[in-house]
Design a protein around this motif. Structure first.
Motif, short mmCIF file in Angstrom:
data_model
loop_
_atom_site.label_atom_id
_atom_site.label_comp_id
_atom_site.label_asym_id
_atom_site.label_seq_id
_atom_site.Cartn_x
_atom_site.Cartn_y
_atom_site.Cartn_z
N UNK A 91 0.85 -1.00 -0.11
CA UNK A 91 -0.15 -0.04 -0.16
C UNK A 91 0.66 1.38 -0.10
N UNK A 92 1.95 1.26 0.61
CA UNK A 92 2.80 2.44 0.82
C UNK A 92 3.47 2.59 -0.58
N UNK A 93 3.93 1.47 -1.14
CA UNK A 93 4.50 1.56 -2.42
C UNK A 93 3.57 2.21 -3.33
N UNK A 94 2.18 1.71 -3.45
CA UNK A 94 1.16 2.23 -4.48
C UNK A 94 0.91 3.70 -4.30
N UNK A 95 1.06 4.25 -2.93
CA UNK A 95 0.60 5.51 -2.53
C UNK A 95 1.90 6.59 -2.68
N UNK A 96 2.95 6.04 -3.13
CA UNK A 96 4.10 6.94 -3.75
C UNK A 96 4.81 7.02 -2.43
N UNK A 97 5.71 6.31 -1.79
CA UNK A 97 6.36 6.74 -0.54
C UNK A 97 7.97 6.87 -0.89
N UNK A 98 8.45 6.79 -2.06
CA UNK A 98 9.92 6.93 -2.38
C UNK A 98 10.43 8.15 -1.97
N UNK A 145 17.31 7.26 -7.32
CA UNK A 145 16.82 7.47 -8.65
C UNK A 145 15.88 6.13 -9.03
N UNK A 146 14.82 6.43 -9.86
CA UNK A 146 13.81 5.61 -10.18
C UNK A 146 13.98 5.21 -11.53
N UNK A 147 13.95 3.60 -11.73
CA UNK A 147 13.96 3.00 -12.78
C UNK A 147 12.76 2.26 -12.99
N UNK A 148 11.82 2.72 -14.32
CA UNK A 148 10.84 2.19 -14.66
C UNK A 148 11.23 1.50 -16.30
N UNK A 149 11.03 0.02 -16.12
CA UNK A 149 11.31 -0.55 -17.38
C UNK A 149 10.07 -1.33 -17.95
N UNK A 199 21.51 2.42 -18.89
CA UNK A 199 21.22 3.54 -18.23
C UNK A 199 22.25 4.06 -17.14
N UNK A 200 23.11 3.18 -16.73
CA UNK A 200 23.82 3.68 -16.02
C UNK A 200 23.68 3.40 -14.52
N UNK A 201 22.62 2.28 -14.17
CA UNK A 201 22.19 1.98 -13.14
C UNK A 201 22.75 0.73 -12.28
N UNK A 202 22.98 0.64 -11.33
CA UNK A 202 22.99 -0.41 -10.31
C UNK A 202 21.59 -0.64 -9.88
N UNK A 237 18.66 1.43 -6.90
CA UNK A 237 17.49 2.36 -7.31
C UNK A 237 16.39 1.84 -6.80
N UNK A 238 15.33 2.41 -6.90
CA UNK A 238 13.84 2.15 -6.78
C UNK A 238 13.21 1.81 -8.24
N UNK A 239 12.60 0.56 -8.41
CA UNK A 239 12.44 0.13 -9.75
C UNK A 239 11.03 -0.49 -9.61
N UNK A 240 10.18 -0.25 -10.94
CA UNK A 240 9.12 -1.03 -11.10
C UNK A 240 8.87 -1.06 -12.64
N UNK A 241 7.83 -1.89 -13.05
CA UNK A 241 7.54 -2.03 -14.68
C UNK A 241 6.18 -1.05 -14.83
N UNK A 242 6.39 -1.02 -16.06
CA UNK A 242 5.28 0.12 -16.79
C UNK A 242 4.30 -0.83 -17.61
#
Length: 327
Positions: free
Chosen positions: A22-29, A34-38, A54-57, A61-66
């Protein structure tokens, strides 16, 4: 009683697992990383390889799919998940930094320029962010900004879906115009980006100067044609291209973007970036350009060019002189 306690305990355990979601869904980052959306269509290996591009480890990072549902949410139409490939990284910058976009796989994303992404992101209300775009395969790149919108919401800020839909229309419109004119020698995507900036600013000024009244189609077309002339592309776009742009700008001026101070500031920053980019091309190649000019003078080529045009001019003068005598 023991059974009741066990049930309560089981519920608490379930909640302890569910609440972080729920915290993730409501935007707690809150942009602490850096946010990685793949794109959801990527395999695990591709998720890792795109992150590297993208130069990321990926562990830092915080990551999620789209996915296709995100596409429908933010830009108003849906697609199958297997079409969701473009990926982005988004890093929040200090206030006043503007939007900076890099396409890190230009061989895979050829249809849309960084300037077009930037213009659309400004329309959508994105501010002060470093956005990098990449894809492991050839894509149009039209859906890349959906990942940016999702990143913004996951970090605690809502986005205006009316503006994101219009921003997507902007991407599609500029892609269409660019594709139609890609074989035209004097067509330049960067110049088209400048046209978009100028028309947006003119529409905002028109509304301010006319007590909130919006420009009609004829006025919008005049702004477009004037802006095209200013970048020496006045005779390149077809009437259909002009009409497509008019239709887009009609939608644009009906969003809150036209009244936004932040949009105005970011448009000015983008215009400066485009101008600085043109200057950089000369600065980066100054020695070579000057050397070519110097060699042309030394070889006599320069004099030949000058004499060639002089002879043409003399011929024209002579022709008109003869005409005058005959009368």
């Amino acid at each position: 009683m023991k059974k009741i306690r066990k049930k309560i305990l089981a519920c608490l355990v379930a909640l302890s697992i569910f609440l972080p979601g729920l915290a993730y869904a409501s935007g707690s980052w809150n942009w602490e990383k850096t946010t990685y959306i793949y794109g959801v269509a990527l395999s695990q290996d591709e998720i890792q390889s795109v992150a590297k591009t993208l130069g990321l480890d990926i562990n830092e990072v915080n990551s999620a799919s789209v996915n296709g549902k995100d596409l429908e949410k933010y830009i108003g139409y849906s697609t199958q998940d297997h079409n969701m490939i473009s990926s982005v990284s988004v890093k929040k910058l200090d206030k006043g930094s503007g939007i900076k976009i890099n396409i890190l796989t230009p061989d895979k994303i050829k249809s849309i320029s960084a300037g077009q992404y930037t213009n659309a992101a400004i329309t959508a209300g994105i501010t002060d962010a470093q956005i990098n775009v990449a894809s492991p395969v050839d894509v149009t790149g039209e859906s890349a900004l959906v990942g940016v919108y999702k990143a913004v919401e996951l970090n605690g800020t809502s986005v205006d879906t009316q503006r994101t839909e219009v921003a997507q229309d902007e991407i599609a419109t500029l892609k269409k115009v660019s594709d139609d004119n890609k074989n035209q020698d004097n067509f330049d995507k960067d110049k088209l980006d400048q046209v978009v900036i100028d028309v947006k600013k003119n529409l905002s000024d028109f509304k301010k100067e006319n007590d909130g009244k919006l420009a009609d189609k004829e006025q919008i077309q005049a702004y477009i044609q004037d802006a095209l002339k200013d970048v020496n592309m006045g005779d390149i776009l077809s009437n259909n291209n002009i009409q497509i742009l008019v239709n887009y700008f009609e939608k644009y001026q009906n969003t809150s973007a036209i009244d936004s101070k932040e949009v105005e500031e970011n448009l000015n920053k983008l215009a400066k970036q485009i101008k600085d980019g043109a200057s950089k091309i000369y600065d980066d190649n100054k020695e070579q350009i000057n050397q070519i000019a110097e060699e042309a003078q030394k070889s006599g080529l320069w004099d030949q060019i000058v004499n060639f045009f002089k002879s043409i001019f003399d011929s024209i003068v002579s022709m008109f002189g003869s005409s005058s005598d005959n009368q």
